[in-house]
Design a protein around this motif. Structure first.
Motif, PDB file in Angstrom:
ATOM      1  N   PRO A 223       0.806  -1.227   0.000  1.00  0.00           N
ATOM      2  CA  PRO A 223       0.000   0.000   0.000  1.00  0.00           C
ATOM      3  C   PRO A 223       0.834   1.270   0.000  1.00  0.00           C
ATOM      4  O   PRO A 223       0.490   2.242  -0.674  1.00  0.00           O
ATOM      5  N   MET A 224       1.936   1.298   0.754  1.00  0.00           N
ATOM      6  CA  MET A 224       2.730   2.531   0.867  1.00  0.00           C
ATOM      7  C   MET A 224       3.444   2.867  -0.434  1.00  0.00           C
ATOM      8  O   MET A 224       3.778   4.025  -0.688  1.00  0.00           O
ATOM      9  N   LEU A 225       3.668   1.867  -1.295  1.00  0.00           N
ATOM     10  CA  LEU A 225       4.285   2.086  -2.599  1.00  0.00           C
ATOM     11  C   LEU A 225       3.236   2.347  -3.672  1.00  0.00           C
ATOM     12  O   LEU A 225       3.394   3.210  -4.530  1.00  0.00           O
ATOM     13  N   GLU A 226       2.144   1.608  -3.597  1.00  0.00           N
ATOM     14  CA  GLU A 226       1.103   1.678  -4.614  1.00  0.00           C
ATOM     15  C   GLU A 226       0.210   2.913  -4.440  1.00  0.00           C
ATOM     16  O   GLU A 226      -0.188   3.550  -5.420  1.00  0.00           O
ATOM     17  N   ARG A 227      -0.074   3.249  -3.174  1.00  0.00           N
ATOM     18  CA  ARG A 227      -0.943   4.396  -2.875  1.00  0.00           C
ATOM     19  C   ARG A 227      -0.337   5.194  -1.722  1.00  0.00           C
ATOM     20  O   ARG A 227      -0.886   5.244  -0.617  1.00  0.00           O
ATOM     21  N   PRO A 228       0.820   5.818  -1.963  1.00  0.00           N
ATOM     22  CA  PRO A 228       1.548   6.472  -0.867  1.00  0.00           C
ATOM     23  C   PRO A 228       0.774   7.591  -0.184  1.00  0.00           C
ATOM     24  O   PRO A 228       0.800   7.692   1.056  1.00  0.00           O
ATOM     25  N   ALA A 229       0.089   8.439  -0.941  1.00  0.00           N
ATOM     26  CA  ALA A 229      -0.611   9.570  -0.333  1.00  0.00           C
ATOM     27  C   ALA A 229      -1.779   9.094   0.529  1.00  0.00           C
ATOM     28  O   ALA A 229      -1.941   9.537   1.674  1.00  0.00           O
ATOM     29  N   ALA A 230      -2.603   8.180   0.003  1.00  0.00           N
ATOM     30  CA  ALA A 230      -3.759   7.683   0.758  1.00  0.00           C
ATOM     31  C   ALA A 230      -3.314   6.916   2.001  1.00  0.00           C
ATOM     32  O   ALA A 230      -3.912   7.047   3.074  1.00  0.00           O
ATOM     33  N   THR A 231      -2.264   6.121   1.864  1.00  0.00           N
ATOM     34  CA  THR A 231      -1.757   5.350   3.006  1.00  0.00           C
ATOM     35  C   THR A 231      -1.191   6.280   4.068  1.00  0.00           C
ATOM     36  O   THR A 231      -1.416   6.078   5.272  1.00  0.00           O
ATOM     37  N   ALA A 232      -0.473   7.317   3.646  1.00  0.00           N
ATOM     38  CA  ALA A 232       0.094   8.275   4.602  1.00  0.00           C
ATOM     39  C   ALA A 232      -1.002   9.051   5.327  1.00  0.00           C
ATOM     40  O   ALA A 232      -0.888   9.324   6.531  1.00  0.00           O
ATOM     41  N   ARG A 233      -2.072   9.416   4.614  1.00  0.00           N
ATOM     42  CA  ARG A 233      -3.181  10.117   5.275  1.00  0.00           C
ATOM     43  C   ARG A 233      -3.801   9.254   6.360  1.00  0.00           C
ATOM     44  O   ARG A 233      -4.106   9.734   7.458  1.00  0.00           O
ATOM     45  N   ARG A 234      -3.974   7.963   6.061  1.00  0.00           N
ATOM     46  CA  ARG A 234      -4.559   7.061   7.064  1.00  0.00           C
ATOM     47  C   ARG A 234      -3.627   6.910   8.245  1.00  0.00           C
ATOM     48  O   ARG A 234      -4.081   6.901   9.412  1.00  0.00           O
ATOM     49  N   TYR A 235      -2.344   6.821   7.993  1.00  0.00           N
ATOM     50  CA  TYR A 235      -1.381   6.672   9.084  1.00  0.00           C
ATOM     51  C   TYR A 235      -1.306   7.954   9.920  1.00  0.00           C
ATOM     52  O   TYR A 235      -1.258   7.905  11.153  1.00  0.00           O
ATOM     53  N   ARG A 236      -1.328   9.107   9.260  1.00  0.00           N
ATOM     54  CA  ARG A 236      -1.282  10.372   9.983  1.00  0.00           C
ATOM     55  C   ARG A 236      -2.496  10.501  10.909  1.00  0.00           C
ATOM     56  O   ARG A 236      -2.381  10.983  12.044  1.00  0.00           O
ATOM     57  N   ARG A 237      -3.659  10.077  10.437  1.00  0.00           N
ATOM     58  CA  ARG A 237      -4.865  10.130  11.270  1.00  0.00           C
ATOM     59  C   ARG A 237      -4.729   9.227  12.486  1.00  0.00           C
ATOM     60  O   ARG A 237      -5.132   9.595  13.600  1.00  0.00           O
ATOM     61  N   PHE A 238      -4.133   8.056  12.283  1.00  0.00           N
ATOM     62  CA  PHE A 238      -3.888   7.132  13.388  1.00  0.00           C
ATOM     63  C   PHE A 238      -3.009   7.785  14.436  1.00  0.00           C
ATOM     64  O   PHE A 238      -3.308   7.731  15.652  1.00  0.00           O
ATOM     65  N   LEU A 239      -1.925   8.413  14.021  1.00  0.00           N
ATOM     66  CA  LEU A 239      -1.019   9.062  14.977  1.00  0.00           C
ATOM     67  C   LEU A 239      -1.719  10.187  15.711  1.00  0.00           C
ATOM     68  O   LEU A 239      -1.539  10.363  16.932  1.00  0.00           O
ATOM     69  N   ALA A 240      -2.533  10.963  15.008  1.00  0.00           N
ATOM     70  CA  ALA A 240      -3.212  12.102  15.627  1.00  0.00           C
ATOM     71  C   ALA A 240      -4.253  11.661  16.655  1.00  0.00           C
ATOM     72  O   ALA A 240      -4.418  12.316  17.697  1.00  0.00           O
ATOM     73  N   GLU A 241      -4.931  10.543  16.392  1.00  0.00           N
ATOM     74  CA  GLU A 241      -6.039  10.122  17.246  1.00  0.00           C
ATOM     75  C   GLU A 241      -5.626   9.159  18.344  1.00  0.00           C
ATOM     76  O   GLU A 241      -6.280   9.133  19.406  1.00  0.00           O
ATOM     77  N   ARG A 242      -4.575   8.383  18.111  1.00  0.00           N
ATOM     78  CA  ARG A 242      -4.270   7.287  19.045  1.00  0.00           C
ATOM     79  C   ARG A 242      -2.966   7.446  19.813  1.00  0.00           C
ATOM     80  O   ARG A 242      -2.748   6.765  20.812  1.00  0.00           O
TER      81      ARG A 242
END
Length: 289
Positions: free
Chosen positions: A269-288
């Protein structure tokens, strides 16, 4: 060869565009090539690639996060620019010990750890073995789980064929088709350069896989319930290397962990869809975290 020089320049340019620079060090005789960049003084994100891959799998994903985080992306021993040494212990336990020594050398006491495929397996094992060093865990299509459903790669291995090994440029194209649902753009000379590198390392990589094959489909199940930290699991719905049904095994073991199944996405996912994967990860860091 001119095409190889062009390929190396293209990879270097991609790294610089994403805020990453190449670094090198030795720890207890083990060479380490890694990328480092981002915001100094901020929390560190440590990124671990999968089997047969290298640090550049993460470059474009890292570029989405480098403004706010300090980022370290390693070539694991035996892969990427590091030498492949026949006879060395490449078990996940041995790699975890080497990784711990590297982080000590880099003065990284605590970090968020992300791992793809084999790197996800290693990340989970590392968090279990060194819990005080890991702030959070992100597992992307991680190994170490016996999935209820067989995937294409597991079927091939049962036939005695390892689809991760590359013997020609055409074979490399087949590998790209296996690990991605939609191939990321690669200039022709970059793809050819990567194919030649994979062919050159084929025999040693095959030896490493013979070790890892004992661990790839199972072993983490007994450790995951012990993890006491925020966890995000990301999986591609069309993963043909490690089946998405692994998540069914992991959900009850990880309790409050978050799961993200990405449609129209393969094994990386991080190679195929880097922007979408990073957005999901950033949200995880912000919320959890």
């Amino acid at each position: 060869m001119l095409s190889d020089r062009l390929a190396r320049l293209a990879l270097s340019a991609d790294r610089l565009r994403c805020g990453m620079k190449a670094h090198y060090c030795e720890v207890d005789g083990q060479p380490w090539h890694f990328l480092q960049g981002g915001r100094r003084g901020a929390d560190t994100l440590l990124m671990l690639h999968g089997f047969g891959a290298d640090k550049d799998n993460w470059t474009r994903f890292a570029g989405q996060l480098s403004r706010d985080y300090h980022i370290v992306i390693v070539d694991l021993p035996g892969f990427g620019d590091n030498p492949c040494r026949p006879g060395l212990d490449y078990s996940m336990a041995a790699q975890a010990e080497r990784l711990c020594a590297l982080l000590e050398q880099l003065s990284i006491a605590r970090c968020h750890v992300l791992g793809s495929s084999m790197g996800g397996h290693l990340a989970a094992l590392y968090a279990h073995r060194f819990p005080n060093q890991v702030l959070s865990l992100c597992l992307l299509s991680n190994g170490g789980i016996k999935a209820p459903q067989l995937c294409d790669m597991e079927r091939a291995l049962q036939r005695g064929v390892n689809p991760l090994l590359v013997s020609s440029e055409a074979d490399f194209d087949r590998l790209l088709a296996l690990v991605t649902e939609k191939r990321p753009f690669l200039p022709k000379w970059v793809r050819a350069y990567m194919a030649r590198a994979a062919v050159a390392r084929r025999e040693c990589i095959a030896g490493i896989f013979r070790q890892y094959q004992q661990e790839i489909y199972g072993g983490l199940e007994g450790l995951l319930a012990d993890l006491q930290l925020p966890v995000l699991v990301i999986w591609g719905q069309q993963d043909r290397v490690l089946d998405v049904s692994s998540c069914e095994v992991m959900r009850p073991l990880l309790g409050a962990a978050e799961f993200e199944i990405m449609a129209d996405t393969g094994h990386l996912p991080m190679l195929e869809r880097p922007a979408a994967t990073a957005r999901r990860y950033r949200r995880f860091l912000a919320e959890r975290v």
